[in-house]
Write a protein that holds these residues in place. Structure first.
Motif, PDB file in Angstrom:
ATOM      1  N   ILE A 241     -16.825 -15.198   0.068  1.00 54.86           N
ATOM      2  CA  ILE A 241     -15.877 -14.694   1.070  1.00 54.86           C
ATOM      3  C   ILE A 241     -14.710 -13.979   0.399  1.00 54.86           C
ATOM      4  O   ILE A 241     -14.246 -12.925   0.855  1.00 54.86           O
ATOM      5  CB  ILE A 241     -15.382 -15.851   1.956  1.00 54.86           C
ATOM      6  N   ALA A 242     -14.216 -14.544  -0.722  1.00 54.52           N
ATOM      7  CA  ALA A 242     -13.108 -13.910  -1.442  1.00 54.52           C
ATOM      8  C   ALA A 242     -13.508 -12.533  -1.963  1.00 54.52           C
ATOM      9  O   ALA A 242     -12.735 -11.565  -1.872  1.00 54.52           O
ATOM     10  CB  ALA A 242     -12.660 -14.809  -2.595  1.00 54.52           C
ATOM     11  N   ILE A 243     -14.724 -12.421  -2.506  1.00 54.49           N
ATOM     12  CA  ILE A 243     -15.200 -11.125  -2.995  1.00 54.49           C
ATOM     13  C   ILE A 243     -15.321 -10.132  -1.845  1.00 54.49           C
ATOM     14  O   ILE A 243     -14.941  -8.959  -1.962  1.00 54.49           O
ATOM     15  CB  ILE A 243     -16.559 -11.299  -3.709  1.00 54.49           C
ATOM     16  N   TYR A 244     -15.817 -10.614  -0.705  1.00 56.70           N
ATOM     17  CA  TYR A 244     -15.954  -9.733   0.461  1.00 56.70           C
ATOM     18  C   TYR A 244     -14.592  -9.224   0.934  1.00 56.70           C
ATOM     19  O   TYR A 244     -14.417  -8.030   1.214  1.00 56.70           O
ATOM     20  CB  TYR A 244     -16.657 -10.483   1.587  1.00 56.70           C
ATOM     21  N   LEU A 245     -13.593 -10.112   1.002  1.00 54.49           N
ATOM     22  CA  LEU A 245     -12.262  -9.701   1.450  1.00 54.49           C
ATOM     23  C   LEU A 245     -11.624  -8.724   0.477  1.00 54.49           C
ATOM     24  O   LEU A 245     -10.966  -7.755   0.886  1.00 54.49           O
ATOM     25  CB  LEU A 245     -11.374 -10.941   1.624  1.00 54.49           C
ATOM     26  N   CYS A 246     -11.806  -8.950  -0.818  1.00 53.00           N
ATOM     27  CA  CYS A 246     -11.258  -8.030  -1.820  1.00 53.00           C
ATOM     28  C   CYS A 246     -11.892  -6.647  -1.685  1.00 53.00           C
ATOM     29  O   CYS A 246     -11.201  -5.620  -1.759  1.00 53.00           O
ATOM     30  CB  CYS A 246     -11.486  -8.586  -3.225  1.00 53.00           C
ATOM     31  N   CYS A 247     -13.206  -6.623  -1.498  1.00 57.80           N
ATOM     32  CA  CYS A 247     -13.895  -5.342  -1.325  1.00 57.80           C
ATOM     33  C   CYS A 247     -13.434  -4.631  -0.056  1.00 57.80           C
ATOM     34  O   CYS A 247     -13.250  -3.405  -0.042  1.00 57.80           O
ATOM     35  CB  CYS A 247     -15.406  -5.558  -1.284  1.00 57.80           C
ATOM     36  N   ALA A 248     -13.238  -5.409   1.026  1.00 57.15           N
ATOM     37  CA  ALA A 248     -12.783  -4.809   2.284  1.00 57.15           C
ATOM     38  C   ALA A 248     -11.389  -4.206   2.130  1.00 57.15           C
ATOM     39  O   ALA A 248     -11.122  -3.092   2.606  1.00 57.15           O
ATOM     40  CB  ALA A 248     -12.793  -5.862   3.382  1.00 57.15           C
ATOM     41  N   CYS A 249     -10.486  -4.924   1.450  1.00 57.82           N
ATOM     42  CA  CYS A 249      -9.129  -4.404   1.231  1.00 57.82           C
ATOM     43  C   CYS A 249      -9.160  -3.148   0.367  1.00 57.82           C
ATOM     44  O   CYS A 249      -8.441  -2.174   0.623  1.00 57.82           O
ATOM     45  CB  CYS A 249      -8.263  -5.471   0.577  1.00 57.82           C
ATOM     46  N   PHE A 250      -9.985  -3.162  -0.661  1.00 60.58           N
ATOM     47  CA  PHE A 250     -10.093  -2.000  -1.545  1.00 60.58           C
ATOM     48  C   PHE A 250     -10.603  -0.783  -0.780  1.00 60.58           C
ATOM     49  O   PHE A 250     -10.102   0.334  -0.951  1.00 60.58           O
ATOM     50  CB  PHE A 250     -11.029  -2.335  -2.704  1.00 60.58           C
ATOM     51  N   CYS A 251     -11.591  -0.989   0.094  1.00 58.60           N
ATOM     52  CA  CYS A 251     -12.134   0.126   0.879  1.00 58.60           C
ATOM     53  C   CYS A 251     -11.091   0.692   1.837  1.00 58.60           C
ATOM     54  O   CYS A 251     -11.005   1.915   2.032  1.00 58.60           O
ATOM     55  CB  CYS A 251     -13.366  -0.334   1.652  1.00 58.60           C
ATOM     56  N   ARG A 252     -10.277  -0.179   2.444  1.00 63.16           N
ATOM     57  CA  ARG A 252      -9.228   0.303   3.354  1.00 63.16           C
ATOM     58  C   ARG A 252      -8.207   1.155   2.608  1.00 63.16           C
ATOM     59  O   ARG A 252      -7.748   2.186   3.115  1.00 63.16           O
ATOM     60  CB  ARG A 252      -8.543  -0.889   4.021  1.00 63.16           C
ATOM     61  N   GLU A 253      -7.832   0.716   1.410  1.00 63.53           N
ATOM     62  CA  GLU A 253      -6.867   1.477   0.624  1.00 63.53           C
ATOM     63  C   GLU A 253      -7.427   2.846   0.251  1.00 63.53           C
ATOM     64  O   GLU A 253      -6.723   3.857   0.290  1.00 63.53           O
ATOM     65  CB  GLU A 253      -6.491   0.697  -0.643  1.00 63.53           C
ATOM     66  N   LYS A 254      -8.700   2.895  -0.105  1.00 63.53           N
ATOM     67  CA  LYS A 254      -9.322   4.173  -0.445  1.00 63.53           C
ATOM     68  C   LYS A 254      -9.355   5.105   0.761  1.00 63.53           C
ATOM     69  O   LYS A 254      -9.137   6.315   0.640  1.00 63.53           O
ATOM     70  CB  LYS A 254     -10.739   3.938  -0.964  1.00 63.53           C
ATOM     71  N   GLU A 255      -9.608   4.544   1.955  1.00 63.33           N
ATOM     72  CA  GLU A 255      -9.632   5.368   3.165  1.00 63.33           C
ATOM     73  C   GLU A 255      -8.259   5.953   3.454  1.00 63.33           C
ATOM     74  O   GLU A 255      -8.124   7.112   3.841  1.00 63.33           O
ATOM     75  CB  GLU A 255     -10.115   4.528   4.347  1.00 63.33           C
ATOM     76  N   LYS A 256      -7.197   5.155   3.252  1.00 57.77           N
ATOM     77  CA  LYS A 256      -5.837   5.643   3.485  1.00 57.77           C
ATOM     78  C   LYS A 256      -5.501   6.781   2.533  1.00 57.77           C
ATOM     79  O   LYS A 256      -4.905   7.787   2.915  1.00 57.77           O
ATOM     80  CB  LYS A 256      -4.839   4.499   3.315  1.00 57.77           C
ATOM     81  N   GLU A 257      -5.880   6.639   1.262  1.00 57.52           N
ATOM     82  CA  GLU A 257      -5.601   7.689   0.292  1.00 57.52           C
ATOM     83  C   GLU A 257      -6.344   8.972   0.646  1.00 57.52           C
ATOM     84  O   GLU A 257      -5.814  10.076   0.524  1.00 57.52           O
ATOM     85  CB  GLU A 257      -6.008   7.213  -1.104  1.00 57.52           C
ATOM     86  N   THR A 258      -7.568   8.862   1.131  1.00 57.56           N
ATOM     87  CA  THR A 258      -8.353  10.035   1.503  1.00 57.56           C
ATOM     88  C   THR A 258      -7.721  10.765   2.682  1.00 57.56           C
ATOM     89  O   THR A 258      -7.628  11.990   2.710  1.00 57.56           O
ATOM     90  CB  THR A 258      -9.790   9.619   1.861  1.00 57.56           C
TER      91      THR A 258
END
Length: 277
Positions: A241-258
């Motif tokens: 679950i921790a790995i999943y949440l970290c990946c989800a947060c990372f993907c959101r940050e990448k979307e904001k930068e794009t």
């Protein structure tokens, strides 16, 4: 949410596989698949159990030096996979779990070392009761157990035709749960303790002496294996679950930068401004 559901299904499948692999097969012979409950006046029930947390590690011999002996002696060891009731005693949480586990293995070892074909068979006698007394200088305790567990110590009567009292002591279908009554803190076994095995009949009594520390040596051959499920399962689930949440947060940050890179730098037009180009 689909990922979380997948994680739960994966963990469930892993848990089922671990439990299935931890089961111990039986050694039921062609005779006597019933256990005998000596003081309940009935035969035991057929049971099956898996033992995920314990494995049997038989040494070549059990070596033990009694407190009054000048040298170490070798004691017989049971080589096959032990029957289920050995593990039931070991993981029972009973005060006498180690003593009774050791007694069952010691009896199995003695039986196989006798060298005769029917050494694993025991014929229960009507009204028999068996108990183990733990005797020390200023201390005394007693517990009961099924009499087949000292089959190698006592004389068994010859069976009659179609005798239903026959017990195969190597069978994994023997149920000893009716004897698991003494729950509490584990008995601290010392070299000063003497274990007295009593076989009581209406008109006759037999007793045998065994060092309690010797029975503890036998019990130590059944050891805990691996990490218990209640520890590794939550740890594995939390990690995933921790790995999943970290990946989800990372993907959101990448979307904001794009989104920021694709947006125009200045969407407002200045009135009255004309370019010369």
């Amino acid at each position: 949410m689909d990922i979380i559901h997948t994680v739960f299904v994966y963990v469930f499948i892993v848990n089922v596989c671990v439990v299935a692999r931890g089961g111990h097969g039986g050694h039921g012979g062609s005779h006597g698949s019933h256990g005998h409950s000596s003081y309940h006046g009935s035969h035991g029930h057929h049971v099956t159990a898996s033992h995920t947390h314990y494995t049997y590690h038989p040494p070549r011999h059990v070596m033990y030096t009694c407190r009054h002996c000048a040298s170490t002696e070798m004691y017989p060891v049971y080589r096959p996979m032990p029957p289920t009731y050995v593990y039931v005693y070991k993981e029972s949480g009973s005060r006498y779990a180690d003593i009774l586990t050791g007694l069952s293995l010691y009896n199995l070892g003695r039986s196989t070392s006798m060298g005769w074909a029917r050494s694993h068979e025991y014929y229960a006698q009507p009204g028999e009761r068996c108990s183990l007394q733990i005797i020390e200088r200023l201390h005394f305790e007693e517990t009961e157990f099924p009499c087949f567990m000292i089959s190698s110590f006592i004389e068994s009567t010859a069976p009659k035709a179609n005798d239903t009292r026959q017990v195969d002591i190597s069978s994994s279908k023997i149920d000893v749960k009716p004897f698991l009554k003494d729950m509490g803190p584990a008995l601290q076994v010392t070299n000063d303790q003497e274990c007295v095995l009593w076989h009581n009949l209406t008109m006759h009594k037999e007793r045998n002496h065994v060092p309690c520390a010797l029975l503890k040596e036998y019990a130590n051959t059944v050891r805990q294996s691996g990490v218990p499920t209640y520890i590794w399962l939550p740890t594995l689930l939390g990690t995933i679950i921790a790995i999943y949440l970290c990946c989800a947060c990372f993907c959101r940050e990448k979307e904001k930068e794009t989104v920021k890179e694709e947006a125009p730098l200045n969407e407002l037009r200045v009135q009255g401004y004309c370019s010369n180009y």
